[in-house]
Design an enzyme around this catalytic site. Sequence first.
Site, PDB file in Angstrom:
ATOM      1  N   PRO A  26       0.781  -1.347   0.010  1.00 35.28           N
ATOM      2  CA  PRO A  26      -0.071   0.107  -0.007  1.00 35.28           C
ATOM      3  C   PRO A  26       0.816   1.327  -0.005  1.00 35.28           C
ATOM      4  O   PRO A  26       1.782   1.265   0.683  1.00 35.28           O
ATOM      5  CB  PRO A  26      -0.683  -0.184   1.284  1.00 35.28           C
ATOM      6  CG  PRO A  26      -0.083  -0.875   2.295  1.00 35.28           C
ATOM      7  CD  PRO A  26       0.560  -2.010   1.230  1.00 35.28           C
ATOM      8  N   ASN A  27       0.498   2.151  -0.592  1.00 39.78           N
ATOM      9  CA  ASN A  27       0.793   3.617  -0.875  1.00 39.78           C
ATOM     10  C   ASN A  27       2.115   3.642  -1.530  1.00 39.78           C
ATOM     11  O   ASN A  27       2.774   4.784  -1.849  1.00 39.78           O
ATOM     12  CB  ASN A  27       1.161   4.149   0.414  1.00 39.78           C
ATOM     13  CG  ASN A  27      -0.122   4.433   1.451  1.00 39.78           C
ATOM     14  OD1 ASN A  27      -1.252   4.923   0.674  1.00 39.78           O
ATOM     15  ND2 ASN A  27      -0.131   3.799   2.635  1.00 39.78           N
ATOM     16  N   ARG A  34       5.061  11.134  -2.412  1.00 37.76           N
ATOM     17  CA  ARG A  34       4.776  10.637  -1.243  1.00 37.76           C
ATOM     18  C   ARG A  34       6.021  10.859  -0.267  1.00 37.76           C
ATOM     19  O   ARG A  34       7.202  10.163  -0.589  1.00 37.76           O
ATOM     20  CB  ARG A  34       4.457   9.185  -1.152  1.00 37.76           C
ATOM     21  CG  ARG A  34       4.424   8.632   0.289  1.00 37.76           C
ATOM     22  CD  ARG A  34       4.193   7.249   0.319  1.00 37.76           C
ATOM     23  NE  ARG A  34       4.009   6.588   1.459  1.00 37.76           N
ATOM     24  CZ  ARG A  34       4.359   5.435   1.993  1.00 37.76           C
ATOM     25  NH1 ARG A  34       4.764   4.586   1.130  1.00 37.76           N
ATOM     26  NH2 ARG A  34       4.209   4.901   3.368  1.00 37.76           N
ATOM     27  N   TYR A  39      11.293   8.620   1.260  1.00 35.42           N
ATOM     28  CA  TYR A  39      11.249   7.287   0.092  1.00 35.42           C
ATOM     29  C   TYR A  39      11.941   7.671  -1.542  1.00 35.42           C
ATOM     30  O   TYR A  39      11.883   7.040  -2.268  1.00 35.42           O
ATOM     31  CB  TYR A  39       9.844   6.883  -0.038  1.00 35.42           C
ATOM     32  CG  TYR A  39       9.004   6.618   0.956  1.00 35.42           C
ATOM     33  CD1 TYR A  39       9.443   5.212   1.491  1.00 35.42           C
ATOM     34  CD2 TYR A  39       8.023   7.122   1.685  1.00 35.42           C
ATOM     35  CE1 TYR A  39       9.192   4.833   2.742  1.00 35.42           C
ATOM     36  CE2 TYR A  39       7.627   6.632   2.701  1.00 35.42           C
ATOM     37  CZ  TYR A  39       7.969   5.494   3.433  1.00 35.42           C
ATOM     38  OH  TYR A  39       7.425   4.794   4.573  1.00 35.42           O
ATOM     39  N   ASN A  90       7.814  -5.724  -1.168  1.00 35.09           N
ATOM     40  CA  ASN A  90       7.766  -4.930  -0.399  1.00 35.09           C
ATOM     41  C   ASN A  90       6.410  -4.612   0.316  1.00 35.09           C
ATOM     42  O   ASN A  90       5.578  -4.048  -0.433  1.00 35.09           O
ATOM     43  CB  ASN A  90       8.286  -3.329  -0.876  1.00 35.09           C
ATOM     44  CG  ASN A  90       8.279  -2.256   0.173  1.00 35.09           C
ATOM     45  OD1 ASN A  90       7.740  -2.483   1.374  1.00 35.09           O
ATOM     46  ND2 ASN A  90       8.914  -1.125  -0.227  1.00 35.09           N
ATOM     47  N   ALA A  93       3.402  -1.062   4.667  1.00 36.27           N
ATOM     48  CA  ALA A  93       2.792  -1.021   6.012  1.00 36.27           C
ATOM     49  C   ALA A  93       2.381  -2.236   6.395  1.00 36.27           C
ATOM     50  O   ALA A  93       2.456  -2.477   7.785  1.00 36.27           O
ATOM     51  CB  ALA A  93       1.760   0.017   6.412  1.00 36.27           C
ATOM     52  N   GLU A 114      12.599  -9.665   0.911  1.00 33.16           N
ATOM     53  CA  GLU A 114      11.972  -8.560   1.601  1.00 33.16           C
ATOM     54  C   GLU A 114      12.746  -7.276   1.213  1.00 33.16           C
ATOM     55  O   GLU A 114      13.980  -7.274   1.452  1.00 33.16           O
ATOM     56  CB  GLU A 114      11.841  -8.872   3.033  1.00 33.16           C
ATOM     57  CG  GLU A 114      11.083  -7.706   3.719  1.00 33.16           C
ATOM     58  CD  GLU A 114      11.121  -7.702   5.202  1.00 33.16           C
ATOM     59  OE1 GLU A 114      11.239  -8.920   5.740  1.00 33.16           O
ATOM     60  OE2 GLU A 114      10.611  -6.967   5.889  1.00 33.16           O
ATOM     61  N   HIS A 116      12.818  -2.810   1.275  1.00 32.86           N
ATOM     62  CA  HIS A 116      12.230  -1.759   2.187  1.00 32.86           C
ATOM     63  C   HIS A 116      13.216  -0.430   1.304  1.00 32.86           C
ATOM     64  O   HIS A 116      14.430  -0.661   1.405  1.00 32.86           O
ATOM     65  CB  HIS A 116      12.442  -1.558   3.459  1.00 32.86           C
ATOM     66  CG  HIS A 116      11.457  -2.655   4.156  1.00 32.86           C
ATOM     67  ND1 HIS A 116      10.190  -2.408   3.917  1.00 32.86           N
ATOM     68  CD2 HIS A 116      11.475  -3.811   4.514  1.00 32.86           C
ATOM     69  CE1 HIS A 116       9.333  -3.620   4.432  1.00 32.86           C
ATOM     70  NE2 HIS A 116      10.517  -4.336   5.130  1.00 32.86           N
ATOM     71  N   ARG A 123      13.773   4.378  11.846  1.00 32.48           N
ATOM     72  CA  ARG A 123      12.182   5.259  12.139  1.00 32.48           C
ATOM     73  C   ARG A 123      11.793   4.602  13.246  1.00 32.48           C
ATOM     74  O   ARG A 123      12.301   4.116  14.234  1.00 32.48           O
ATOM     75  CB  ARG A 123      11.674   4.930  10.750  1.00 32.48           C
ATOM     76  CG  ARG A 123      12.554   5.453   9.533  1.00 32.48           C
ATOM     77  CD  ARG A 123      11.686   5.087   8.267  1.00 32.48           C
ATOM     78  NE  ARG A 123      10.496   5.729   8.219  1.00 32.48           N
ATOM     79  CZ  ARG A 123       9.504   5.785   7.546  1.00 32.48           C
ATOM     80  NH1 ARG A 123       9.746   4.489   6.646  1.00 32.48           N
ATOM     81  NH2 ARG A 123       8.280   6.471   7.337  1.00 32.48           N
TER      82      ARG A 123
HETATM   83  C1  DQA Z   1       8.434   0.891   3.679  1.00 39.91           C
HETATM   84  C2  DQA Z   1       8.547   1.089   5.107  1.00 39.91           C
HETATM   85  C3  DQA Z   1       7.099   0.860   5.862  1.00 39.91           C
HETATM   86  O1  DQA Z   1       7.242   1.113   7.216  1.00 39.91           O
HETATM   87  C4  DQA Z   1       6.325   1.801   5.094  1.00 39.91           C
HETATM   88  O2  DQA Z   1       4.986   1.563   5.732  1.00 39.91           O
HETATM   89  C5  DQA Z   1       6.154   1.750   3.621  1.00 39.91           C
HETATM   90  C6  DQA Z   1       7.418   1.698   2.998  1.00 39.91           C
HETATM   91  C7  DQA Z   1       9.851   1.082   2.911  1.00 39.91           C
HETATM   92  O3  DQA Z   1       9.834   0.727   1.686  1.00 39.91           O
HETATM   93  O4  DQA Z   1      10.770   1.911   3.364  1.00 39.91           O
HETATM   94  O5  DQA Z   1       5.063   2.287   3.143  1.00 39.91           O
HETATM   95  O6  DQA Z   1       8.043  -0.530   3.543  1.00 39.91           O
END
Ligand code: DQA
Length: 168
Positions: A26-27, A34, A39, A90, A93, A114, A116, A123
Amino acid sequence: MANKTKEAASAREIRREPVVLVVHGPNLNLLGEREPAVYGSTTLREINHRLVELGRELGVKVSTFQSNSEGAIVDRLQEARGRIDALIINPAAYTHTSIAIRDAIAALDSPTIEVHLSNVYKREPFRHHSTIADIVTGRVIGFGAESYVLALRATVSMVAVAGRTGVN
Ligand code: DQA
């Protein structure tokens, strides 16, 4: 001679191009707009394009998928069962909350990386827990969009080694 040609053709079929599925949670569709300080400014479209191109160079087919919905991600992972050679994910959240995505990855039974973009350990504490960290093959964290590129390179080496040894 005809038999040799047939053998070569079936060997090509058996040794089909490896498939790597890349799943974004998501997002991540908002990447570029964003929180760019966290990011980066690369869009999801640019990341996916780079991965497909790099996959072509490295001899793997890269398929990409993004969803804001946990159920849609679980459905996509179920669909991939028996059809992919490796997964890069990825979960965004959902990394910190989703048992359903963890279970779908376990059921997939494919090497998984995985990813990120941000270094989640620098964080908020709620980002320090991952529901999948202990079932994935490896993790790439904190290199921005480059995290995906590093993950794909690692995945291709891993798939190549598995192909040579029959182990995954
Ligand atoms: C994320 C880190 C997560 O905590 C966050 O909710 C994201 C992006 C990252 O790629 O750094 O949406 O997965």
